[in-house]
Design an enzyme around this catalytic site. Structure first.
Site, PDB file in Angstrom:
ATOM      1  N   LYS A 144     -20.768 -45.526 -40.716  1.00  6.18           N
ATOM      2  CA  LYS A 144     -19.947 -44.805 -39.728  1.00  6.18           C
ATOM      3  C   LYS A 144     -19.076 -43.757 -40.414  1.00  6.18           C
ATOM      4  O   LYS A 144     -19.022 -42.603 -39.997  1.00  6.18           O
ATOM      5  CB  LYS A 144     -19.078 -45.791 -38.923  1.00  6.18           C
ATOM      6  CG  LYS A 144     -19.885 -46.874 -38.221  1.00  6.18           C
ATOM      7  CD  LYS A 144     -19.021 -47.831 -37.431  1.00  6.18           C
ATOM      8  CE  LYS A 144     -18.037 -48.641 -38.247  1.00  6.18           C
ATOM      9  NZ  LYS A 144     -18.687 -49.610 -39.176  1.00  6.18           N
ATOM     10  N   ARG A 180     -13.046 -52.179 -30.893  1.00  7.65           N
ATOM     11  CA  ARG A 180     -13.776 -53.197 -31.644  1.00  7.65           C
ATOM     12  C   ARG A 180     -13.824 -54.520 -30.897  1.00  7.65           C
ATOM     13  O   ARG A 180     -14.394 -55.470 -31.388  1.00  7.65           O
ATOM     14  CB  ARG A 180     -13.033 -53.420 -32.957  1.00  7.65           C
ATOM     15  CG  ARG A 180     -13.908 -53.352 -34.180  1.00  7.65           C
ATOM     16  CD  ARG A 180     -12.948 -53.452 -35.334  1.00  7.65           C
ATOM     17  NE  ARG A 180     -13.583 -53.581 -36.585  1.00  7.65           N
ATOM     18  CZ  ARG A 180     -13.681 -52.595 -37.479  1.00  7.65           C
ATOM     19  NH1 ARG A 180     -13.215 -51.402 -37.205  1.00  7.65           N
ATOM     20  NH2 ARG A 180     -14.238 -52.818 -38.633  1.00  7.65           N
ATOM     21  N   ARG A 194     -20.611 -49.589 -52.495  1.00  9.87           N
ATOM     22  CA  ARG A 194     -19.729 -48.542 -51.961  1.00  9.87           C
ATOM     23  C   ARG A 194     -18.563 -48.256 -52.909  1.00  9.87           C
ATOM     24  O   ARG A 194     -17.972 -49.146 -53.502  1.00  9.87           O
ATOM     25  CB  ARG A 194     -19.158 -48.968 -50.612  1.00  9.87           C
ATOM     26  CG  ARG A 194     -18.061 -47.981 -50.192  1.00  9.87           C
ATOM     27  CD  ARG A 194     -17.597 -48.109 -48.803  1.00  9.87           C
ATOM     28  NE  ARG A 194     -17.302 -49.441 -48.363  1.00  9.87           N
ATOM     29  CZ  ARG A 194     -17.156 -49.748 -47.092  1.00  9.87           C
ATOM     30  NH1 ARG A 194     -17.292 -48.836 -46.164  1.00  9.87           N
ATOM     31  NH2 ARG A 194     -16.870 -50.980 -46.748  1.00  9.87           N
ATOM     32  N   ARG A 225     -12.968 -51.072 -52.324  1.00  9.09           N
ATOM     33  CA  ARG A 225     -12.021 -51.501 -51.298  1.00  9.09           C
ATOM     34  C   ARG A 225     -11.707 -52.984 -51.441  1.00  9.09           C
ATOM     35  O   ARG A 225     -12.589 -53.770 -51.808  1.00  9.09           O
ATOM     36  CB  ARG A 225     -12.630 -51.244 -49.913  1.00  9.09           C
ATOM     37  CG  ARG A 225     -12.010 -50.066 -49.234  1.00  9.09           C
ATOM     38  CD  ARG A 225     -12.747 -49.651 -48.005  1.00  9.09           C
ATOM     39  NE  ARG A 225     -12.895 -50.679 -46.981  1.00  9.09           N
ATOM     40  CZ  ARG A 225     -13.411 -50.442 -45.778  1.00  9.09           C
ATOM     41  NH1 ARG A 225     -13.783 -49.214 -45.468  1.00  9.09           N
ATOM     42  NH2 ARG A 225     -13.544 -51.408 -44.902  1.00  9.09           N
ATOM     43  N   ARG A 252     -16.654 -60.456 -42.276  1.00  8.07           N
ATOM     44  CA  ARG A 252     -16.625 -59.238 -41.446  1.00  8.07           C
ATOM     45  C   ARG A 252     -17.879 -59.154 -40.573  1.00  8.07           C
ATOM     46  O   ARG A 252     -17.820 -58.719 -39.434  1.00  8.07           O
ATOM     47  CB  ARG A 252     -16.505 -57.988 -42.336  1.00  8.07           C
ATOM     48  CG  ARG A 252     -15.089 -57.808 -42.881  1.00  8.07           C
ATOM     49  CD  ARG A 252     -15.024 -56.844 -44.041  1.00  8.07           C
ATOM     50  NE  ARG A 252     -15.380 -55.493 -43.697  1.00  8.07           N
ATOM     51  CZ  ARG A 252     -15.691 -54.557 -44.594  1.00  8.07           C
ATOM     52  NH1 ARG A 252     -15.686 -54.847 -45.887  1.00  8.07           N
ATOM     53  NH2 ARG A 252     -16.010 -53.351 -44.201  1.00  8.07           N
TER      54      ARG A 252
HETATM   55  P1  AP5 Z   1     -19.740 -46.371 -44.876  1.00  6.71           P
HETATM   56  O1  AP5 Z   1     -19.983 -45.015 -44.295  1.00  6.71           O
HETATM   57  O2  AP5 Z   1     -18.521 -46.573 -45.698  1.00  6.71           O
HETATM   58  O3  AP5 Z   1     -19.830 -47.468 -43.728  1.00  6.71           O
HETATM   59  P2  AP5 Z   1     -18.842 -47.812 -42.539  1.00  6.71           P
HETATM   60  O4  AP5 Z   1     -19.712 -48.132 -41.363  1.00  6.71           O
HETATM   61  O5  AP5 Z   1     -17.811 -46.740 -42.365  1.00  6.71           O
HETATM   62  O6  AP5 Z   1     -18.218 -49.151 -43.111  1.00  6.71           O
HETATM   63  P3  AP5 Z   1     -16.754 -49.743 -43.109  1.00  6.71           P
HETATM   64  O7  AP5 Z   1     -16.832 -50.920 -44.036  1.00  6.71           O
HETATM   65  O8  AP5 Z   1     -15.712 -48.721 -43.384  1.00  6.71           O
HETATM   66  O9  AP5 Z   1     -16.647 -50.227 -41.669  1.00  6.71           O
HETATM   67  P4  AP5 Z   1     -15.761 -51.301 -41.124  1.00  6.71           P
HETATM   68  O10 AP5 Z   1     -16.005 -51.073 -39.682  1.00  6.71           O
HETATM   69  O11 AP5 Z   1     -15.988 -52.668 -41.607  1.00  6.71           O
HETATM   70  O12 AP5 Z   1     -14.317 -50.966 -41.730  1.00  6.71           O
HETATM   71  P5  AP5 Z   1     -12.989 -50.330 -41.131  1.00  6.71           P
HETATM   72  O13 AP5 Z   1     -12.416 -49.466 -42.171  1.00  6.71           O
HETATM   73  O14 AP5 Z   1     -13.229 -49.742 -39.770  1.00  6.71           O
HETATM   74  O15 AP5 Z   1     -21.039 -46.765 -45.719  1.00  6.71           O
HETATM   75  C1  AP5 Z   1     -21.082 -47.944 -46.486  1.00  6.71           C
HETATM   76  C2  AP5 Z   1     -21.810 -47.667 -47.830  1.00  6.71           C
HETATM   77  O16 AP5 Z   1     -23.181 -47.351 -47.572  1.00  6.71           O
HETATM   78  C3  AP5 Z   1     -21.246 -46.446 -48.580  1.00  6.71           C
HETATM   79  O17 AP5 Z   1     -21.302 -46.730 -49.948  1.00  6.71           O
HETATM   80  C4  AP5 Z   1     -22.200 -45.302 -48.242  1.00  6.71           C
HETATM   81  O18 AP5 Z   1     -22.302 -44.347 -49.267  1.00  6.71           O
HETATM   82  C5  AP5 Z   1     -23.526 -46.039 -48.035  1.00  6.71           C
HETATM   83  N1  AP5 Z   1     -24.344 -45.436 -46.979  1.00  6.71           N
HETATM   84  C6  AP5 Z   1     -23.903 -44.898 -45.819  1.00  6.71           C
HETATM   85  N2  AP5 Z   1     -24.932 -44.467 -45.070  1.00  6.71           N
HETATM   86  C7  AP5 Z   1     -26.057 -44.762 -45.780  1.00  6.71           C
HETATM   87  C8  AP5 Z   1     -27.451 -44.593 -45.525  1.00  6.71           C
HETATM   88  N3  AP5 Z   1     -27.879 -44.020 -44.374  1.00  6.71           N
HETATM   89  N4  AP5 Z   1     -28.323 -45.024 -46.460  1.00  6.71           N
HETATM   90  C9  AP5 Z   1     -27.896 -45.604 -47.605  1.00  6.71           C
HETATM   91  N5  AP5 Z   1     -26.585 -45.784 -47.906  1.00  6.71           N
HETATM   92  C10 AP5 Z   1     -25.682 -45.379 -47.009  1.00  6.71           C
HETATM   93  O19 AP5 Z   1     -12.086 -51.600 -40.909  1.00  6.71           O
HETATM   94  C11 AP5 Z   1     -11.547 -52.348 -41.973  1.00  6.71           C
HETATM   95  C12 AP5 Z   1     -10.676 -53.468 -41.419  1.00  6.71           C
HETATM   96  O20 AP5 Z   1      -9.565 -52.927 -40.661  1.00  6.71           O
HETATM   97  C13 AP5 Z   1     -11.378 -54.427 -40.428  1.00  6.71           C
HETATM   98  O21 AP5 Z   1     -12.088 -55.442 -41.087  1.00  6.71           O
HETATM   99  C14 AP5 Z   1     -10.182 -54.948 -39.622  1.00  6.71           C
HETATM  100  O22 AP5 Z   1      -9.479 -55.938 -40.325  1.00  6.71           O
HETATM  101  C15 AP5 Z   1      -9.280 -53.725 -39.516  1.00  6.71           C
HETATM  102  N6  AP5 Z   1      -9.556 -52.935 -38.306  1.00  6.71           N
HETATM  103  C16 AP5 Z   1      -9.989 -51.624 -38.270  1.00  6.71           C
HETATM  104  N7  AP5 Z   1     -10.127 -51.221 -36.994  1.00  6.71           N
HETATM  105  C17 AP5 Z   1      -9.782 -52.261 -36.216  1.00  6.71           C
HETATM  106  C18 AP5 Z   1      -9.751 -52.467 -34.805  1.00  6.71           C
HETATM  107  N8  AP5 Z   1     -10.111 -51.498 -33.946  1.00  6.71           N
HETATM  108  N9  AP5 Z   1      -9.370 -53.680 -34.341  1.00  6.71           N
HETATM  109  C19 AP5 Z   1      -8.979 -54.663 -35.178  1.00  6.71           C
HETATM  110  N10 AP5 Z   1      -8.984 -54.555 -36.529  1.00  6.71           N
HETATM  111  C20 AP5 Z   1      -9.399 -53.358 -37.045  1.00  6.71           C
END
Ligand code: AP5
Length: 225
Positions: A17, A92, A131, A164, A175
């Site tokens: 994402k 979410r 990552r 991270r 997660r």
């Molecule tokens: P990346 O693009 O980083 O993936 P992502 O989907 O953004 O993953 P996140 O881990 O950031 O998502 P998340 O939803 O768990 O975390 P968030 O920060 O929102 O890609 C991942 C890796 O793959 C990278 O190394 C990239 O280079 C590689 N890659 C990408 N695309 C590729 C492809 N096509 N092919 C090969 N490789 C590829 O949330 C973190 C925490 O915050 C949550 O756990 C929760 O505690 C809290 N939180 C955030 N939002 C909320 C909410 N709305 N409600 C409650 N808690 C929340």
């Protein structure tokens, strides 16, 4: 390109994402709103919200809905979000999705599209384990799939690339459990409302982006209706 695009990126942790959002914000003049990035900034700055959120984040759980909805409401009220937005990581839960619908309705707005970036759990684990994120602005890389030009350094701002805190294997497993239980019901939620588009996230980042661009080019935006 018209800017009235209210876009949500949905998908499991590590689906790509943030990677796709980086490309989208380069191409569309839209604010990128990531609740994960906002929470990490609050943790870093040791705000009251950051202190309340840290324990949930470190364990791979969700931060309570009331805190998230208040944070999102404040951000969506800012001037730059009035002409469209890219939401990453919000909503979410169904309660967050209901709150977002209500917020947008009071502004006379609607969601244009929810892009589900579909990736199986085994691939998520591979992606998250490799990552690296930039310490300054959270730009994403992968040691094998999307490496920076210089190892350990962000191409975009030259800052250091780090792991991270919540990318440890045991936290990633939780997660994923949380995603399947609390977030995946949003797939039906948005499908029933006719705004869901599925994108095969298992392809390379450029192919995934090509698919997203193709989906976006077929949409009518708020200013077209
Ligand atoms: P990346 O693009 O980083 O993936 P992502 O989907 O953004 O993953 P996140 O881990 O950031 O998502 P998340 O939803 O768990 O975390 P968030 O920060 O929102 O890609 C991942 C890796 O793959 C990278 O190394 C990239 O280079 C590689 N890659 C990408 N695309 C590729 C492809 N096509 N092919 C090969 N490789 C590829 O949330 C973190 C925490 O915050 C949550 O756990 C929760 O505690 C809290 N939180 C955030 N939002 C909320 C909410 N709305 N409600 C409650 N808690 C929340």
């Amino acid at each position: 390109m018209a800017t009235q695009l209210n876009l949500i990126l949905l998908g499991p942790p590590g689906a790509g994402k943030g990677t796709q959002a980086d490309r989208l914000r380069d191409d569309f003049a839209l604010p990128f709103i990531s609740t994960g990035d906002m929470l990490r900034a609050n943790v870093k700055a040791q705000t009251q919200l950051g202190q309340a959120a840290k324990g949930y984040m470190d364990a791979g759980g969700l931060v309570p809905d009331d805190l998230i909805v208040a944070m999102a409401r404040e951000r969506l009220a800012e001037a730059d979000a009035q002409d469209g937005f890219i939401l990453d990581g919000f909503p979410r839960t169904v309660a967050q999705a209901d709150a977002l619908q209500a917020m947008l309705a009071t502004m006379g707005r609607r969601i244009t599209v929810v892009l589900l970036i579909d990736v199986p759990d085994e691939e998520v684990v591979k992606r998250i384990s490799g990552r690296r994120v930039c310490a300054a602005h959270g730009h994403n890389y992968h040691v094998d799939f999307d490496p920076p030009k210089v190892a350990g350094i962000c191409d975009q701002d030259g800052s250091e690339l780090i792991l991270r805190d919540d990318d440890k294997p045991e936290v990633v497993a939780n997660r994923l459990v949380v995603y399947h239980k609390q977030t995946s019901p949003l797939i039906d939620y948005y499908d029933q409302r006719g705004v869901l588009s599925r994108v095969d996230g298992t392809r390379g980042p450029d192919d995934v982006y090509g698919h997203i661009r193709a989906v976006l080019s077929t949409l009518s935006r708020e200013d077209d209706v």
